[in-house]
Design a protein around this motif. Sequence first.
Motif, PDB file in Angstrom:
ATOM      1  N   VAL A 173      27.234 -93.259 -29.452  1.00  0.00           N
ATOM      2  CA  VAL A 173      27.694 -91.770 -28.301  1.00  0.00           C
ATOM      3  C   VAL A 173      28.917 -91.253 -28.159  1.00  0.00           C
ATOM      4  CG1 VAL A 173      28.857 -92.686 -25.776  1.00  0.00           C
ATOM      5  CG2 VAL A 173      27.463 -94.086 -27.013  1.00  0.00           C
ATOM      6  N   LEU A 174      28.871 -90.011 -27.656  1.00  0.00           N
ATOM      7  CA  LEU A 174      29.581 -88.916 -27.820  1.00  0.00           C
ATOM      8  C   LEU A 174      29.892 -88.467 -26.447  1.00  0.00           C
ATOM      9  CD1 LEU A 174      30.918 -87.166 -29.481  1.00  0.00           C
ATOM     10  CD2 LEU A 174      29.550 -85.013 -29.025  1.00  0.00           C
ATOM     11  N   LEU A 175      31.407 -89.321 -26.783  1.00  0.00           N
ATOM     12  CA  LEU A 175      32.271 -88.939 -24.897  1.00  0.00           C
ATOM     13  C   LEU A 175      33.112 -87.675 -25.783  1.00  0.00           C
ATOM     14  CD1 LEU A 175      33.886 -93.338 -25.876  1.00  0.00           C
ATOM     15  CD2 LEU A 175      31.890 -91.918 -23.784  1.00  0.00           C
ATOM     16  N   MET A 176      33.206 -87.468 -24.525  1.00  0.00           N
ATOM     17  CA  MET A 176      34.133 -85.849 -24.158  1.00  0.00           C
ATOM     18  C   MET A 176      35.397 -85.941 -23.182  1.00  0.00           C
ATOM     19  SD  MET A 176      31.042 -83.892 -24.902  1.00  0.00           S
ATOM     20  CE  MET A 176      29.863 -84.236 -23.880  1.00  0.00           C
ATOM     21  N   ASP A 177      36.614 -85.922 -23.478  1.00  0.00           N
ATOM     22  CA  ASP A 177      36.968 -85.860 -21.923  1.00  0.00           C
ATOM     23  C   ASP A 177      37.072 -83.750 -21.851  1.00  0.00           C
ATOM     24  OD1 ASP A 177      39.034 -85.996 -19.857  1.00  0.00           O
ATOM     25  OD2 ASP A 177      40.659 -87.107 -21.456  1.00  0.00           O
ATOM     26  N   GLU A 178      36.548 -83.388 -20.753  1.00  0.00           N
ATOM     27  CA  GLU A 178      37.273 -82.353 -20.161  1.00  0.00           C
ATOM     28  C   GLU A 178      37.387 -81.301 -21.615  1.00  0.00           C
ATOM     29  OE1 GLU A 178      39.290 -81.236 -16.376  1.00  0.00           O
ATOM     30  OE2 GLU A 178      39.681 -83.059 -16.146  1.00  0.00           O
ATOM     31  N   PRO A 179      36.333 -81.112 -22.352  1.00  0.00           N
ATOM     32  CA  PRO A 179      36.428 -80.051 -23.900  1.00  0.00           C
ATOM     33  C   PRO A 179      36.366 -78.439 -23.293  1.00  0.00           C
ATOM     34  CG  PRO A 179      34.183 -81.259 -23.481  1.00  0.00           C
ATOM     35  CD  PRO A 179      34.944 -81.746 -22.488  1.00  0.00           C
ATOM     36  N   LEU A 180      35.732 -78.331 -22.166  1.00  0.00           N
ATOM     37  CA  LEU A 180      35.902 -76.852 -21.566  1.00  0.00           C
ATOM     38  C   LEU A 180      36.992 -76.430 -20.672  1.00  0.00           C
ATOM     39  CD1 LEU A 180      31.615 -76.779 -21.783  1.00  0.00           C
ATOM     40  CD2 LEU A 180      33.790 -76.845 -23.746  1.00  0.00           C
ATOM     41  N   GLY A 181      37.981 -78.130 -20.120  1.00  0.00           N
ATOM     42  CA  GLY A 181      38.448 -77.383 -19.214  1.00  0.00           C
ATOM     43  C   GLY A 181      39.538 -76.428 -19.472  1.00  0.00           C
ATOM     44  N   ALA A 182      39.952 -76.022 -20.541  1.00  0.00           N
ATOM     45  CA  ALA A 182      41.212 -75.020 -20.897  1.00  0.00           C
ATOM     46  C   ALA A 182      40.990 -73.613 -21.130  1.00  0.00           C
ATOM     47  CB  ALA A 182      42.180 -75.724 -22.210  1.00  0.00           C
ATOM     48  N   LEU A 183      39.377 -73.057 -21.354  1.00  0.00           N
ATOM     49  CA  LEU A 183      38.493 -72.259 -21.404  1.00  0.00           C
ATOM     50  C   LEU A 183      38.415 -71.054 -20.369  1.00  0.00           C
ATOM     51  CD1 LEU A 183      36.089 -73.472 -24.453  1.00  0.00           C
ATOM     52  CD2 LEU A 183      38.213 -73.305 -24.642  1.00  0.00           C
ATOM     53  N   ASP A 184      38.977 -70.168 -20.451  1.00  0.00           N
ATOM     54  CA  ASP A 184      38.582 -68.778 -19.496  1.00  0.00           C
ATOM     55  C   ASP A 184      37.343 -68.891 -19.777  1.00  0.00           C
ATOM     56  OD1 ASP A 184      36.487 -66.486 -21.095  1.00  0.00           O
ATOM     57  OD2 ASP A 184      37.728 -67.011 -22.367  1.00  0.00           O
ATOM     58  N   ALA A 185      36.710 -68.153 -18.017  1.00  0.00           N
ATOM     59  CA  ALA A 185      35.326 -68.237 -17.599  1.00  0.00           C
ATOM     60  C   ALA A 185      34.349 -68.426 -18.609  1.00  0.00           C
ATOM     61  CB  ALA A 185      34.765 -68.075 -16.218  1.00  0.00           C
ATOM     62  N   LEU A 186      34.025 -67.017 -19.003  1.00  0.00           N
ATOM     63  CA  LEU A 186      32.673 -66.583 -19.612  1.00  0.00           C
ATOM     64  C   LEU A 186      32.727 -67.778 -20.766  1.00  0.00           C
ATOM     65  CD1 LEU A 186      31.162 -64.353 -20.448  1.00  0.00           C
ATOM     66  CD2 LEU A 186      32.778 -63.400 -21.582  1.00  0.00           C
ATOM     67  N   THR A 187      34.111 -67.993 -21.417  1.00  0.00           N
ATOM     68  CA  THR A 187      33.901 -68.544 -22.826  1.00  0.00           C
ATOM     69  C   THR A 187      33.487 -69.007 -22.171  1.00  0.00           C
ATOM     70  OG1 THR A 187      35.346 -67.697 -23.917  1.00  0.00           O
ATOM     71  CG2 THR A 187      34.883 -70.080 -24.602  1.00  0.00           C
ATOM     72  N   ARG A 188      33.997 -70.488 -21.016  1.00  0.00           N
ATOM     73  CA  ARG A 188      33.354 -71.445 -20.653  1.00  0.00           C
ATOM     74  C   ARG A 188      31.616 -71.723 -20.197  1.00  0.00           C
ATOM     75  NH1 ARG A 188      36.639 -75.978 -16.544  1.00  0.00           N
ATOM     76  NH2 ARG A 188      34.664 -77.521 -16.724  1.00  0.00           N
ATOM     77  N   HIS A 189      31.568 -70.579 -20.225  1.00  0.00           N
ATOM     78  CA  HIS A 189      29.801 -70.399 -19.473  1.00  0.00           C
ATOM     79  C   HIS A 189      28.748 -70.653 -20.398  1.00  0.00           C
ATOM     80  CE1 HIS A 189      26.102 -68.356 -18.413  1.00  0.00           C
ATOM     81  NE2 HIS A 189      26.863 -68.570 -16.944  1.00  0.00           N
ATOM     82  N   THR A 190      29.837 -70.022 -21.596  1.00  0.00           N
ATOM     83  CA  THR A 190      28.842 -69.702 -23.283  1.00  0.00           C
ATOM     84  C   THR A 190      28.689 -70.975 -23.768  1.00  0.00           C
ATOM     85  OG1 THR A 190      29.610 -67.574 -23.639  1.00  0.00           O
ATOM     86  CG2 THR A 190      28.938 -68.211 -25.388  1.00  0.00           C
ATOM     87  N   LEU A 191      29.557 -71.438 -23.570  1.00  0.00           N
ATOM     88  CA  LEU A 191      29.861 -73.747 -24.586  1.00  0.00           C
ATOM     89  C   LEU A 191      29.435 -74.098 -23.089  1.00  0.00           C
ATOM     90  CD1 LEU A 191      33.221 -73.720 -26.208  1.00  0.00           C
ATOM     91  CD2 LEU A 191      31.024 -73.277 -26.815  1.00  0.00           C
ATOM     92  N   GLN A 192      28.812 -74.123 -21.963  1.00  0.00           N
ATOM     93  CA  GLN A 192      27.951 -75.109 -21.708  1.00  0.00           C
ATOM     94  C   GLN A 192      26.472 -75.086 -21.872  1.00  0.00           C
ATOM     95  OE1 GLN A 192      28.941 -73.815 -16.926  1.00  0.00           O
ATOM     96  NE2 GLN A 192      31.081 -75.197 -17.471  1.00  0.00           N
ATOM     97  N   LEU A 193      26.055 -74.088 -22.421  1.00  0.00           N
ATOM     98  CA  LEU A 193      24.873 -73.864 -22.531  1.00  0.00           C
ATOM     99  C   LEU A 193      24.723 -74.291 -23.889  1.00  0.00           C
ATOM    100  CD1 LEU A 193      24.220 -69.951 -21.175  1.00  0.00           C
ATOM    101  CD2 LEU A 193      23.265 -72.310 -20.128  1.00  0.00           C
ATOM    102  N   GLN A 194      25.563 -74.103 -24.937  1.00  0.00           N
ATOM    103  CA  GLN A 194      25.496 -74.697 -26.403  1.00  0.00           C
ATOM    104  C   GLN A 194      25.388 -76.021 -25.881  1.00  0.00           C
ATOM    105  OE1 GLN A 194      28.941 -72.724 -28.338  1.00  0.00           O
ATOM    106  NE2 GLN A 194      27.403 -71.361 -29.488  1.00  0.00           N
TER     107      GLN A 194
END
Length: 272
Positions: A173-194
């Motif tokens: 099980v992989l538990l993730m606590d807002e792992p993308l929350g501190a990123l800028d919008a473009l980086t967050r968008h890219t990492l969401q797709l990854q």
Amino acid sequence: MTVTSEATAEPLTAAPALAAVEVTKGFPHRRRGFQRVLGETSFSIREGEFVTIIGPSGSGKSTLLKLLAGLEAPDSGRVELAGEPVTAPSRRLGVVFQQHVLLPWLTAKQNVLFALEAHGGSDRSASERERLAEHWLELVQLSDAKDLKPGQLSGGMQQRVGIARAFALESEVLLMDEPLGALDALTRHTLQLQLLKLSEQEKRTFVLVTHDVDEALLLSDRILVLSQGPEAAVLKDVKVPFPRPRDRDAVESSSDYLALRRELLGLLTSGS
């Protein structure tokens, strides 16, 4: 206040991948003496599901994730992993935090290797650990940066190292606590797709805490909405109907998407 789930997509089974059974949690409070953050809360997660936890500020999302990870003990009730009680952190439960928590004196690859060696490294040869570290860094598109230290990486790249490290441990099980929350919008968008691609390739169980409704709808099979705290609990269990593999444009242009988004935002606003 104790709130039960209004609509539970799946009943508790004999041994789901992960389950919270009537858990509660509170902490000392400066003025009130003791404040119960989570009221009695129960839910189960099937093997291979991607479940996201959302809720108003102060609803205990991160506290709940820590209980699931064994980083905190519930005041009452229990957490179970494949039917066994969770009483401490383990390699079977991988965690990705909002802050990547990388060791600054190690390279990206060495940070992944350090985690592998610290968690049962003797089970694998040095060459196998090297292969795993390089494999996961490649999947998060960091092969060219594997020899750089955290101070030489952008915030998004550092978080990708943290994600690669968690995946490399091969936790159930992989538990993730807002792992993308501190990123800028473009980086967050890219990492969401990854993250979407990785979750669809890897048949593991995922639990994500986020405050982003759009992120939850893109990534999840189910969304657990927590009620307003104190004594928060699962207000509603929402099934996400979009088939996999998913395309962001197709999902976001769906009429179901817009309706679910309005429903979730309404639940977050009311919180009860």
